[in-house]
Design an enzyme around this catalytic site. Structure first.
Site, PDB file in Angstrom:
ATOM      1  CG  ASP A   1      27.302   5.234  16.393  1.00  0.00           C
ATOM      2  OD1 ASP A   1      27.152   4.460  17.357  1.00  0.00           O
ATOM      3  OD2 ASP A   1      28.401   5.711  16.060  1.00  0.00           O
TER       4      ASP A   1
ATOM      5  CG  HIS B   1       2.104  -3.857   1.180  1.00  0.00           C
ATOM      6  ND1 HIS B   1       1.761  -4.227   2.455  1.00  0.00           N
ATOM      7  CD2 HIS B   1       1.038  -3.149   0.721  1.00  0.00           C
ATOM      8  CE1 HIS B   1       0.559  -3.775   2.751  1.00  0.00           C
ATOM      9  NE2 HIS B   1       0.098  -3.127   1.704  1.00  0.00           N
TER      10      HIS B   1
ATOM     11  CG  ASP C   1      -0.553   2.458  -2.124  1.00  0.00           C
ATOM     12  OD1 ASP C   1      -0.661   3.397  -1.318  1.00  0.00           O
ATOM     13  OD2 ASP C   1      -1.040   1.330  -1.911  1.00  0.00           O
TER      14      ASP C   1
ATOM     15  CG  ASP D   1      -3.426   4.185   1.724  1.00  0.00           C
ATOM     16  OD1 ASP D   1      -2.738   4.181   0.690  1.00  0.00           O
ATOM     17  OD2 ASP D   1      -3.763   3.145   2.336  1.00  0.00           O
TER      18      ASP D   1
ATOM     19  CG  HIS E   1      -5.993  -5.853  -1.915  1.00  0.00           C
ATOM     20  ND1 HIS E   1      -7.012  -4.954  -2.007  1.00  0.00           N
ATOM     21  CD2 HIS E   1      -5.221  -5.658  -3.026  1.00  0.00           C
ATOM     22  CE1 HIS E   1      -6.876  -4.233  -3.110  1.00  0.00           C
ATOM     23  NE2 HIS E   1      -5.791  -4.649  -3.758  1.00  0.00           N
TER      24      HIS E   1
ATOM     25  CG  HIS F   1      -6.938   0.467   5.115  1.00  0.00           C
ATOM     26  ND1 HIS F   1      -6.388   1.679   5.435  1.00  0.00           N
ATOM     27  CD2 HIS F   1      -6.431   0.146   3.889  1.00  0.00           C
ATOM     28  CE1 HIS F   1      -5.560   2.058   4.458  1.00  0.00           C
ATOM     29  NE2 HIS F   1      -5.579   1.154   3.493  1.00  0.00           N
TER      30      HIS F   1
ATOM     31  CG  HIS G   1      -3.471  -0.861   7.113  1.00  0.00           C
ATOM     32  ND1 HIS G   1      -2.936  -2.081   6.749  1.00  0.00           N
ATOM     33  CD2 HIS G   1      -3.520  -0.150   5.966  1.00  0.00           C
ATOM     34  CE1 HIS G   1      -2.682  -2.087   5.441  1.00  0.00           C
ATOM     35  NE2 HIS G   1      -3.020  -0.925   4.947  1.00  0.00           N
TER      36      HIS G   1
ATOM     37  CD  GLU H   1      -6.477  -0.091  -0.264  1.00  0.00           C
ATOM     38  OE1 GLU H   1      -5.502  -0.355  -0.987  1.00  0.00           O
ATOM     39  OE2 GLU H   1      -6.373   0.169   0.946  1.00  0.00           O
TER      40      GLU H   1
ATOM     41  CE1 TYR I   1      -2.706  -4.532  -7.352  1.00  0.00           C
ATOM     42  CE2 TYR I   1      -4.518  -5.940  -6.621  1.00  0.00           C
ATOM     43  CZ  TYR I   1      -3.827  -4.740  -6.553  1.00  0.00           C
ATOM     44  OH  TYR I   1      -4.242  -3.759  -5.681  1.00  0.00           O
TER      45      TYR I   1
ATOM     46  CD  GLU J   1      -5.251   3.074  -0.897  1.00  0.00           C
ATOM     47  OE1 GLU J   1      -4.142   2.954  -1.432  1.00  0.00           O
ATOM     48  OE2 GLU J   1      -5.509   2.678   0.248  1.00  0.00           O
TER      49      GLU J   1
HETATM   50  N1  GLY Z   1      -1.345   1.731   1.040  1.00  0.00           N
HETATM   51  C1  GLY Z   1      -0.930   0.506   1.512  1.00  0.00           C
HETATM   52  C2  GLY Z   1      -2.014  -0.306   2.098  1.00  0.00           C
HETATM   53  O1  GLY Z   1      -3.123   0.133   2.248  1.00  0.00           O
HETATM   54  O2  GLY Z   1      -1.769  -1.428   2.495  1.00  0.00           O
HETATM   55 MN    MN Z   2      -4.562   1.425   1.531  1.00  0.00          MN
END
Ligand code: GLY
Ligand code: MN
Length: 482
Positions: A62, A283, A301, A312, A386, A390, A397, A414, A418, A437
């Site tokens: 529900d 993520h 983040d 962000d 990465h 963005h 994004h 950002e 890592y 970031e």
């Molecule tokens: N803050 C998450 C990303 O930019 O993917």
């Molecule tokens: Mn980001």
């Protein structure tokens, strides 16, 4: 066009919306109307553009997920409810009484439904508050007599075909089916009616929306600045409140409490709060570590969403308030790359070639060589896996041109490093994960750092973490043992 003489019963028991119940700083109806005008201007001759509201998503049984409007639909209408269709026409259409160039079908008011799941705007409010002249209930879409074959182009987004069909006969599922029948379009991509085959265009609309949404207006920036400020205030307070023994969920909760305190309705994306090597998961949203250790760093983040616009912002801090030499070396390297990329932001600069490859990645690779983590600057590695950034806006994004910066763009910068456990380097680096970031507005001649309320350098962070927090005295009883 068929005339809709649908009698609207005055249902006095409908739950009413009083002005005092709502914030008064949403995007204005003039904003949405102007956006529709700009879409119309960019549409090809003799065309119609068709937009659908986002589907309702079921969480379990529900319970549905909190509804989130499709950002294009929200941008063009301000309508936040599901089961709706918007049509924008390049040229005036002949109505029964007058001409029109846009029409919206919305979910009808419904006493029982509104008692359970909340107020619906209904036709009158959409006319008045969202500045539409042609507003009909979605139950009328089926009978809406429109000959799509008469247009040179019918612009819409490809359907994902993942919408649930409910008992409601004019829910989004049915609206999409009805539209496909009207336009002669089938799932397989095969066009059912040859005569209509050539006028379907699944590509152009996204280019139009990308160009519009990629440049923020002053009103949008007002929302975005609020979202960013709130996110930064949360980062600052959590830096002061950070203690070993807290859980990742607790840290997430502190941020999100502050978001709500400032009337930010949602998080713009699931909050990422990773202590130690959890920070290596880009993520990571599980946020499940029950007790953060004093010798770890934590990567946070998070983005507050204010009236649809999301920040962000990422900060990475040492739990005990002091970076170890290895943590500081990696942190300062990421900062150096980020700062250089931010300083280079201005109209005409290429995001990938100039900022990412030309600046940030170069600095990071050089630094990793100097620290002995990689051997050569052109060595392939996964320590910065990465992109540099963005657009942000109604999506985290966001839509926008991802090649060359222009005035009015709002983007993140950002970079990150890592180093997971077992990485092919000295194990003193293992488990170190840093992302910094920030949110940047491109101006006429350069940039404005939107997220400057939250400190970024390692020295500033160490200093701030010495300060007291309002949460220091926030104590709750412990749960009893079984
Ligand atoms: N803050 C998450 C990303 O930019 O993917
Ligand atoms: Mn980001």
């Amino acid at each position: 066009m068929k005339k809709f003489n649908i009698a609207i019963l005055a249902v006095v028991t409908l739950i009413s919306t009083s002005a005092q119940d709502l914030p008064d700083d949403f995007l204005s109806k003039e904003f949405h109307k102007e956006r529709r005008l700009l879409v119309r201007e960019k549409m090809p001759n003799n065309s119609v553009a068709v937009f659908f509201a986002n589907p309702v998503r079921n969480r379990a049984n529900d319970v549905d997920y909190v509804y989130h409007q499709d950002p294009n639909f929200y941008y063009l209408t301000g309508y936040k409810e599901p089961h709706a269709v918007l049509l924008i026409f390049k040229d005036d259409q002949e109505g029964p009484n007058d001409k029109y160039d846009e029409i919206i079908f919305i979910q009808p008011r419904n006493e029982m439904a509104e008692m359970w799941t909340g107020r619906r705007m209904g036709i009158t409010a959409v006319e008045e508050k969202l500045a539409f002249n042609q507003v009909f209930n979605n139950t009328d879409f089926k009978e809406y007599n429109i000959d799509f074959s008469s247009f040179e182009k019918v612009l819409f987004y490809e359907f994902f075909d993942d919408v649930r069909d409910t008992r409601d006969e004019s829910d989004l599922f049915d609206l999409v089916v009805q539209f496909k029948q009207k336009v002669g379009y089938s799932k397989e991509g095969a066009l059912e009616l040859e005569a209509k085959a050539n006028n379907i265009d699944l590509k152009s609309l996204d280019l139009v929306m990308r160009d519009l949404r990629g440049i923020k207006t002053e009103l949008e920036l007002k929302m975005l600045r609020k979202a960013v400020d709130i996110s930064c205030i949360a980062q600052v307070e959590v830096m002061k409140a950070m203690r070993s023994g807290m859980s990742e969920l607790e840290v997430q909760g502190l941020h999100e409490f502050i978001f709500k305190k400032y009337q930010s309705e949602y998080e713009g994306y699931p909050s990422i709060v990773g202590a130690g090597h959890n920070g290596c998961i880009l993520h990571y949203t599980e946020n499940y570590k029950p007790s953060i250790e004093s010798d770890e760093m934590i990567l946070m983040d998070l983005g507050a969403e204010y009236h649809g616009y999301t920040a962000d912002v990422t900060r990475t801090i040492p739990i005990d308030g002091k970076f170890s030499p290895e943590e500081k070396a990696i942190y300062d390297l990421v900062y150096k790359a980020q700062e250089a990329a931010i300083q280079a932001c201005k109209p005409g600069v290429n995001i990938s070639a100039d900022l990412d490859i030309g600046i940030a990645r170069k600095i990071i690779n050089k630094g990793l060589v100097e620290l002995g983590i990689i051997k050569t600057e052109d060595e392939k590695h996964l320590y910065y896996p990465h992109g540099l950034g963005h657009h942000i806006g109604l999506d985290v994004h966001d839509k926008g041109n991802y090649e060359v910066l222009e005035k009015g763009m709002a983007i993140t910068i950002e970079p990150g490093i890592y180093i997971p456990n077992e990485a092919p380097c000295d194990k003193k680096w293992w488990g170190i994960a840093v992302r910094i970031e920030d949110d940047v507005l491109i101006t006429e001649v350069g940039f404005e750092l939107l997220s400057d309320l939250a400190p970024r350098t390692s020295d500033e962070i160490e200093k701030l973490m010495q300060e007291e927090s309002v949460f220091d005295k926030f104590e709750l009883p412990s749960l009893g043992e079984d």
